[in-house]
Write an enzyme that holds these catalytic residues in place. Structure first.
Site, PDB file in Angstrom:
ATOM      1  N   SER A   1       1.290  -9.685  -0.874  1.00  0.00           N
ATOM      2  CA  SER A   1       1.010  -8.250  -0.879  1.00  0.00           C
ATOM      3  C   SER A   1       1.237  -7.589   0.472  1.00  0.00           C
ATOM      4  O   SER A   1       1.478  -6.393   0.546  1.00  0.00           O
ATOM      5  CB  SER A   1      -0.426  -8.007  -1.347  1.00  0.00           C
ATOM      6  OG  SER A   1      -1.319  -8.750  -0.534  1.00  0.00           O
TER       7      SER A   1
ATOM      8  N   GLU B   1      -9.854   6.378   2.890  1.00  0.00           N
ATOM      9  CA  GLU B   1     -10.659   5.343   3.512  1.00  0.00           C
ATOM     10  C   GLU B   1      -9.810   4.085   3.607  1.00  0.00           C
ATOM     11  O   GLU B   1      -8.808   3.965   2.896  1.00  0.00           O
ATOM     12  CB  GLU B   1     -11.929   5.103   2.702  1.00  0.00           C
ATOM     13  CG  GLU B   1     -11.868   4.034   1.639  1.00  0.00           C
ATOM     14  CD  GLU B   1     -10.811   4.231   0.573  1.00  0.00           C
ATOM     15  OE1 GLU B   1     -10.059   3.270   0.336  1.00  0.00           O
ATOM     16  OE2 GLU B   1     -10.717   5.320  -0.029  1.00  0.00           O
TER      17      GLU B   1
ATOM     18  N   LYS C   1       0.803  -1.226   0.000  1.00  0.00           N
ATOM     19  CA  LYS C   1       0.000   0.000   0.000  1.00  0.00           C
ATOM     20  C   LYS C   1       0.833   1.273   0.000  1.00  0.00           C
ATOM     21  O   LYS C   1       0.400   2.309  -0.498  1.00  0.00           O
ATOM     22  CB  LYS C   1      -0.951   0.002   1.203  1.00  0.00           C
ATOM     23  CG  LYS C   1      -2.021  -1.075   1.148  1.00  0.00           C
ATOM     24  CD  LYS C   1      -3.030  -0.786   0.063  1.00  0.00           C
ATOM     25  CE  LYS C   1      -4.191  -1.787   0.064  1.00  0.00           C
ATOM     26  NZ  LYS C   1      -5.104  -1.549  -1.067  1.00  0.00           N
TER      27      LYS C   1
END
Lengths: 430, 276
Positions: free
Chosen positions: A400, A117, A95
């Site tokens: 991930s 969010e 991220k």
């Protein structure tokens, strides 16, 4: 009557029939301003933006992340398995690639405030980290259900001095958090940038987030050549909104446009199978009448519609109401998916597959036990698909993110399911 | 039942456009509320067709939509409700594009527009459909003689404004402030400027987002608006009625009284001899 649109019609950012900019008028100028900034700074490297970002990703983020050979899994499956280690990126998930890119872009644009969010909390954490690092005020919206199941990430956001606003409506997951963030953005649009966490939303977000994440696939591709001597037979990545998926796949479908991408990184590689692993939840059967899907498999089971700024594949009733999705993994628990991924599935370039909650949980324990890597429940879906994979390898699985944030959920769910591969914690209970 | 077109609703002086969500808290109750709004002087009814993800709405209308969906409101039931209404003012359907797009056997707006026209809808407001993507809906509306109303926001650039005005028919919906719908105590300072840049537009201008009292309605019409759009202030009354378990008739009376106050406020802005 004619179904043709007038020639001057249509917003930007289409992938086949998908994508576009379906937002309230109050946001359209902001979306247009962002599109302009994306083209200038990201695509054209104006003011050295991309060089600045890449250097920060190295120095602050810890890139490149390794491509690790998984010896024990390779032995188990009879083909070579490699893991792309986004779990080792600063913050513990892919991220940061996007969050740092967008917060930096917002600074280049002169925006004074960030909203975002988050579902699993990884994007919120990455955004809060990037905002602390780049000194920008930050406010995060998170569904109440997700706040409860991802508490460590809530603490991390707070520690980085971000405001965290729990959203109580609906099922209290990602889709409600997105709605609430769009409302905040509509109210404060003049000085605020909305850092969307995945390849979803109105253009330019799906393309821009993909470009920021494409560093994963660029490295994966170069590392494969160096370490395997060839490109892998398949790249496997989990897909919720699809940001790590598009990041890993972009270099194999020729869609990443980030300025300064290494030579060859954007060339299509049609021999590499691209497998997007969706959350099969507890079942693939959608009970549309009940307004509930016990899965988050919008690529496999969804239908075309318009939600959160884009036309894409959605979990919806025949009437067009969006249904609640489900996954054991908060980060995959979303009723939509990125428009480019929907398009790549329609054109046959990407194959959607899925594994259920149980398989993901088993894979979580398998990777932890056999390779010493605790994967996020999101990534566990990609790892789980190795059980069903029928090729000869080598394959690369995109890990991930790391699973520290999921430990409470994993212990609770493993105990509830009486999972015999999970360690028993009863001996430690008072 | 005869329904005049939207533009005509603004011809007899400042108009009151009133919103409630269809099916909140039941189809029967919302029928009574719409009729009360007309009784109170509303010139146009904006009837919300509830969508599960109402991103342009504030908390008040968001909760109304949830109540309506929980009570089983559907596009079909919505059209039945419109057919049943015993009123003689135009009804505008306010909803989100996905519901219009999914109606009927083929994806696309044609089937819903046709059904809406047949049921007696006069036009649409679709807050998540930017003018740039409105081609198919615009064509379908033209085919069936319906108006398509676009929202002009305080952030709308001059270039976008021109495109919006090209496609808007019926009236222009002027968003009086940034943000989402919801009753506020003050009229936004942005409103006169928003109206000023629409001065040359050959369409009635109705200001919405945040209006809840007769005094605010007066102020807005005095700033040059041809009408006001009010929603959340009525929905607050509905919500209170639900919370206190009030009979539908009593809630309807309160809604009618508020509509009357708002309409009177709008009229007060226009000197008596100038009223038509």
């Amino acid at each position: 009557m004619s179904r043709e649109q007038p020639a001057d019609d249509g917003t930007e950012g289409k992938f086949g029939d998908y994508g576009g900019q379906y937002v309230p008028e109050v946001l359209m100028p902001a979306v247009e301003e962002l599109t302009d900034a994306y083209e200038r700074y990201v695509l054209d490297n104006e003011d050295g933006f991309v060089d600045d970002l890449r250097s920060r990703l190295r120095e602050f983020g810890g890139r490149p992340t390794p491509l690790s050979y998984a010896a024990n899994l390779s032995e188990r499956y009879g083909f070579d398995v490699y893991l792309k280690r986004e779990d080792l990126l600063h913050g513990g998930a892919h991220k940061l690639n996007n969050a740092l890119g967008q917060v930096l872009l917002a600074k280049y644009m002169g925006k004074e405030r960030i909203v975002a969010e988050t579902g699993a909390g990884q994007h919120g954490t990455a955004t809060a980290m990037a905002c602390a690092y780049l000194d920008v005020p930050c406010e995060i919206y998170m569904g109440r259900t997700d706040v409860n199941r991802q508490r460590p990430n809530v603490f991390r956001m707070r520690i980085h001095d971000a405001e965290v606003n729990p959203v109580d409506v609906g099922s209290g997951t990602l889709k409600e958090a997105i709605n609430e963030t769009m409302r905040d953005w509509a109210t404060n649009v003049e000085d605020t940038h909305y850092v969307i966490g995945s390849v979803v939303g109105p253009h330019p977000f799906p393309a821009m987030v993909r470009d920021f994440q494409s560093v994963v696939g660029e490295e994966l591709r170069a590392q494969s050549r160096d370490q395997l001597g060839e490109l892998p037979e398949a790249v496997i990545a989990c897909a919720g909104g699809g940001s790590n998926t598009m990041g890993a796949f972009a270099s194999f479908v020729g869609s990443a446009e980030l300025a300064g991408a290494p030579e060859g990184a954007q060339e299509p590689a049609p021999d590499v199978d691209l497998l997007a692993v969706e959350a099969g939840g507890s079942s693939l059967d959608v009970d549309a009448d009940a307004g509930y899907a016990p899965n988050s498999a919008s690529l496999s089971t969804g239908t075309e519609g318009v939600l959160h700024g884009a036309r894409t594949k959605l979990l919806q009733t025949g009437e067009g109401q969006i249904v609640e999705s489900h996954s054991i993994s908060a980060g995959l628990d979303y009723a939509g998916v990125g428009p480019e991924l929907a398009h790549l599935v329609d054109t046959g370039r990407v194959t959607p597959v899925n594994v259920d909650d149980d398989a993901a949980l088993e894979a979580f324990h398998r990777l932890s036990r056999e390779e010493g890597i605790i994967p996020a429940l999101e990534s566990s879906h990609a790892v789980a698909y190795l059980e069903a994979y029928e090729g000869d390898g080598p394959v690369v699985v995109n890990v991930s993110g790391r699973g520290d944030k999921d430990l409470d959920t994993v212990i609770e769910e493993s105990t509830a399911r009486d999972l015999d591969t999970a360690p028993t914690m009863e001996v430690f209970e008072e | 039942m005869t329904r005049s077109d939207l533009r005509a609703a603004f011809e007899d002086g400042p108009a009151l456009v009133s919103y409630v969500a269809a099916g909140d808290p039941s189809a029967a109750a919302s029928k009574a509320y719409v009729e009360a709004l007309v009784e109170g002087g509303s010139d146009v009814i904006e009837l919300g067709l509830p969508f599960s993800e109402p991103v342009a709405e504030g908390r008040t209308i968001q909760q109304a939509i949830k109540r309506a969906l929980d009570a089983g409101m559907t596009p079909e039931a919505y059209l039945d409700l419109v057919r049943d209404l015993d009123i003689d003012v135009p009804v505008v359907c306010m909803t989100y594009y996905n519901l219009i797009y999914q109606f009927g056997p083929e994806p696309g707006p044609e089937a819903f527009v046709e059904a809406a026209a047949e049921a007696g809808i006069s036009g649409f407001v679709v807050p998540d459909l930017p003018v740039d993507e409105s081609g198919p809906l615009y064509e379908a509306c033209r085919e069936h003689g319906l108006d398509l109303v676009f929202i002009v926001a305080p952030t709308t650039t001059p270039e976008r404004l021109e495109r919006l005005l090209d496609r808007t028919t019926g009236f222009v919906y002027v968003q009086g402030r940034l943000g989402t719908t919801g009753a506020r105590d003050e009229v936004s300072d942005d409103t006169p400027a928003s109206l000023e840049r629409l001065r040359d537009a050959d369409l009635p201008k109705a200001v919405g987002f945040g209006i809840s009292s007769g005094e605010q309605a007066r102020e807005i019409v005095a700033s040059g608006a041809d009408g006001v759009v009010v929603g959340s202030a009525y929905v607050d009354i509905v919500a209170e009625g639900v919370a206190d378990d009030r009979p539908t008739a009593e809630v309807a009376d309160r809604i009618e009284a508020l509509a009357r106050e708002l309409k009177q406020g709008a009229l007060d802005a226009v000197p008596e001899p100038e009223r038509k």
